[in-house]
Design an enzyme around this catalytic site. Structure first.
Site, PDB file in Angstrom:
ATOM      1  N   GLY A  13       0.825  -1.205   0.000  1.00  0.00           N
ATOM      2  CA  GLY A  13       0.000   0.000   0.000  1.00  0.00           C
ATOM      3  C   GLY A  13       0.855   1.248   0.000  1.00  0.00           C
ATOM      4  O   GLY A  13       0.439   2.307   0.485  1.00  0.00           O
ATOM      5  N   GLY A  16      -0.133   4.970  -1.065  1.00  0.00           N
ATOM      6  CA  GLY A  16      -1.053   5.750  -0.243  1.00  0.00           C
ATOM      7  C   GLY A  16      -0.335   6.612   0.772  1.00  0.00           C
ATOM      8  O   GLY A  16       0.889   6.541   0.940  1.00  0.00           O
ATOM      9  N   ILE A  18      -0.552   6.564   4.138  1.00  0.00           N
ATOM     10  CA  ILE A  18       0.044   5.801   5.230  1.00  0.00           C
ATOM     11  C   ILE A  18       1.296   5.090   4.727  1.00  0.00           C
ATOM     12  O   ILE A  18       2.362   5.161   5.346  1.00  0.00           O
ATOM     13  CB  ILE A  18      -0.948   4.777   5.816  1.00  0.00           C
ATOM     14  CG1 ILE A  18      -2.141   5.484   6.455  1.00  0.00           C
ATOM     15  CG2 ILE A  18      -0.251   3.905   6.864  1.00  0.00           C
ATOM     16  CD1 ILE A  18      -3.191   4.534   7.011  1.00  0.00           C
ATOM     17  N   GLY A  19       1.176   4.405   3.588  1.00  0.00           N
ATOM     18  CA  GLY A  19       2.294   3.621   3.083  1.00  0.00           C
ATOM     19  C   GLY A  19       3.512   4.455   2.764  1.00  0.00           C
ATOM     20  O   GLY A  19       4.651   4.078   3.084  1.00  0.00           O
ATOM     21  N   ARG A  86     -10.847   4.459   5.345  1.00  0.00           N
ATOM     22  CA  ARG A  86     -12.083   4.807   6.037  1.00  0.00           C
ATOM     23  C   ARG A  86     -12.448   6.250   5.714  1.00  0.00           C
ATOM     24  O   ARG A  86     -11.604   7.139   5.774  1.00  0.00           O
ATOM     25  CB  ARG A  86     -11.876   4.633   7.544  1.00  0.00           C
ATOM     26  CG  ARG A  86     -13.093   4.954   8.408  1.00  0.00           C
ATOM     27  CD  ARG A  86     -12.713   4.784   9.871  1.00  0.00           C
ATOM     28  NE  ARG A  86     -13.757   5.245  10.765  1.00  0.00           N
ATOM     29  CZ  ARG A  86     -13.559   5.518  12.057  1.00  0.00           C
ATOM     30  NH1 ARG A  86     -12.357   5.384  12.567  1.00  0.00           N
ATOM     31  NH2 ARG A  86     -14.549   5.918  12.814  1.00  0.00           N
ATOM     32  N   ARG A  92     -15.148   1.482  11.435  1.00  0.00           N
ATOM     33  CA  ARG A  92     -14.203   0.464  10.975  1.00  0.00           C
ATOM     34  C   ARG A  92     -14.947  -0.786  10.507  1.00  0.00           C
ATOM     35  O   ARG A  92     -14.518  -1.492   9.612  1.00  0.00           O
ATOM     36  CB  ARG A  92     -13.224   0.113  12.095  1.00  0.00           C
ATOM     37  CG  ARG A  92     -12.260   1.244  12.426  1.00  0.00           C
ATOM     38  CD  ARG A  92     -11.369   0.889  13.610  1.00  0.00           C
ATOM     39  NE  ARG A  92     -10.429   1.956  13.891  1.00  0.00           N
ATOM     40  CZ  ARG A  92     -10.693   3.006  14.652  1.00  0.00           C
ATOM     41  NH1 ARG A  92     -11.890   3.133  15.192  1.00  0.00           N
ATOM     42  NH2 ARG A  92      -9.785   3.921  14.872  1.00  0.00           N
ATOM     43  N   ASN A  99     -12.292  -5.295   3.031  1.00  0.00           N
ATOM     44  CA  ASN A  99     -10.942  -5.426   3.554  1.00  0.00           C
ATOM     45  C   ASN A  99     -10.649  -6.827   4.074  1.00  0.00           C
ATOM     46  O   ASN A  99      -9.495  -7.259   4.101  1.00  0.00           O
ATOM     47  CB  ASN A  99     -10.693  -4.382   4.645  1.00  0.00           C
ATOM     48  CG  ASN A  99     -10.374  -3.023   4.058  1.00  0.00           C
ATOM     49  OD1 ASN A  99     -10.260  -2.876   2.842  1.00  0.00           O
ATOM     50  ND2 ASN A  99     -10.237  -2.021   4.906  1.00  0.00           N
ATOM     51  N   ARG A 155      -3.645   7.973  21.840  1.00  0.00           N
ATOM     52  CA  ARG A 155      -4.729   8.959  21.872  1.00  0.00           C
ATOM     53  C   ARG A 155      -5.182   9.224  23.308  1.00  0.00           C
ATOM     54  O   ARG A 155      -5.495  10.367  23.673  1.00  0.00           O
ATOM     55  CB  ARG A 155      -5.903   8.483  21.008  1.00  0.00           C
ATOM     56  CG  ARG A 155      -5.610   8.574  19.514  1.00  0.00           C
ATOM     57  CD  ARG A 155      -6.648   7.871  18.662  1.00  0.00           C
ATOM     58  NE  ARG A 155      -6.375   8.082  17.234  1.00  0.00           N
ATOM     59  CZ  ARG A 155      -6.893   7.363  16.258  1.00  0.00           C
ATOM     60  NH1 ARG A 155      -7.736   6.358  16.544  1.00  0.00           N
ATOM     61  NH2 ARG A 155      -6.599   7.618  14.996  1.00  0.00           N
ATOM     62  N   HIS A 180      -9.853  -2.595  18.394  1.00  0.00           N
ATOM     63  CA  HIS A 180      -9.346  -1.321  17.906  1.00  0.00           C
ATOM     64  C   HIS A 180     -10.498  -0.609  17.215  1.00  0.00           C
ATOM     65  O   HIS A 180     -10.784  -0.829  16.053  1.00  0.00           O
ATOM     66  CB  HIS A 180      -8.197  -1.555  16.925  1.00  0.00           C
ATOM     67  CG  HIS A 180      -7.694  -0.307  16.262  1.00  0.00           C
ATOM     68  ND1 HIS A 180      -7.261   0.787  16.974  1.00  0.00           N
ATOM     69  CD2 HIS A 180      -7.549   0.020  14.952  1.00  0.00           C
ATOM     70  CE1 HIS A 180      -6.868   1.730  16.127  1.00  0.00           C
ATOM     71  NE2 HIS A 180      -7.045   1.290  14.896  1.00  0.00           N
TER      72      HIS A 180
END
Length: 334
Positions: A13, A16, A18-19, A86, A92, A99, A155, A180
């Site tokens: 990924g 993207g 994140i990747g 998302r 999620r 997914n 968080r 999660h």
């Protein structure tokens, strides 16, 4: 240039947000010189590769491919963010079917092309489910597949630090366990704020019961809030924490947060969930959750029940067999 290992790391990924952030983070941490970027979006992938080259990293053998067989061949470490993102208004769980199918294919590809891989980190949501699907289809040991769960704990740490006006590292022991997502169990019993137990602060004028309840909801909705503020899902924080995870598995610095790991004990059975672990070159190994209150354990029980319901759903979808047949699909699952 010194690296933690010379072994091949594959980032799935990688085109993207994140990747691509994972790729840069791994290079900056000097985990390995041998990083392979994979994504079916070939043009975007090449763009990431080009820009990474413009960073001028020394000693980095950075490759890219849209051929999954080429990407996984000789891979020893894998981090996958290769699921659908998302979007605003989605939970999620809304991502579950699509997914889950991606996770099943990834597991089969690992089994086919790199059965000798050392460790795999799955971060695309719902990670508790995609992780266990990938584990089952890969044939790997439970200790070899983990999921990103520490993000919920960071968080919690962040919200407490903001509330008390302290630096984030001055909040210690921030922990969430279980699923999660919106059904996570937020634990306060292990937390200290600037050395003082949180339990002594809750219910006082420094943190009223109402404020604590509101703070916990902000933690639970932390991902949704990022989408609301930025118009897209989180990418910097999951990239950072997932690379810290794979770095620990490579033999780098210890991972400081809970990870999503396979749990099967006398209370929770055949599930992947956020738990206290040691994550190192030998994989993920669970530790006892200490000092929990009865109320916190009830929350964890409820989170576990939610995960069981999700597993039942993917069994009905035919993506994995019934629990009693898991060991037939993956003999390492007892």
């Amino acid at each position: 240039m010194n690296f933690v290992t010379q072994d091949k790391l594959v980032i799935i990924g990688a085109a993207g947000m994140i990747g691509s952030n994972m790729a840069q983070t791994a290079a900056m941490m000097h985990l390995t010189p041998n990083i392979c970027l994979y994504d079916p979006f070939a043009k975007g992938l090449e763009g990431v590769w080009e820009e990474m080259r413009h960073c001028g990293f020394e000693g980095l053998n950075l490759t890219f491919t849209s051929d999954i067989a080429e990407a996984l061949r000789d891979a020893k470490y894998i981090v996958s963010s290769g699921g659908a993102p998302r979007k605003e208004g989605m939970t999620r769980e809304d991502l579950l079917k699509g997914n889950s199918e991606i996770a099943a294919e990834l597991g089969r590809n690992i089994k086919k092309y790199c059965p000798d891989v050392h460790h795999v980190v799955i971060i695309f949501n719902p990670a508790d489910i995609t992780g266990i699907i990938a584990l089952l289809h890969s044939g790997l040991k439970p200790s070899q597949v983990t999921t990103l769960a520490g993000l919920d704990s960071t968080r919690l740490q962040s919200e407490l630090a903001k509330h008390f006006g302290v630096l984030q590292h001055e909040v210690t022991g921030a922990r969430t366990y279980g699923g999660h997502g919106e059904q996570m169990a937020v634990f306060g019993s292990s937390v200290k704020v600037d050395g003082k137990p949180l339990s002594e602060l809750i219910g006082t004028d420094k943190l009223t019961e109402e404020q604590w309840a509101e703070l916990r909801q902000r933690v639970v909705k932390g991902g949704a809030n990022i989408i609301k503020l930025r118009g897209r899902s989180s990418f910097q924080s999951p990239a950072q924490l997932s690379i810290e995870m794979i770095g620990a598995a490579m033999g780098g610095p210890a991972f400081r947060w809970p990870v999503g790991t396979y749990v099967s004990n006398d209370r929770y059975d055949h599930v992947m969930m956020a738990w206290e672990t040691v994550l190192d070159r030998n994989g993920a190994h669970i530790k006892p959750i200490e000092h929990a209150t009865d109320e916190e354990m009830k929350e964890l029980d409820a989170s576990y029940k939610h995960l069981q319901d999700q597993i039942d759903n993917i069994i009905k979808m035919g993506l994995i067999p019934s629990v009693d047949k898991w060991s037939e699909l993956n003999p390492n699952i007892k």
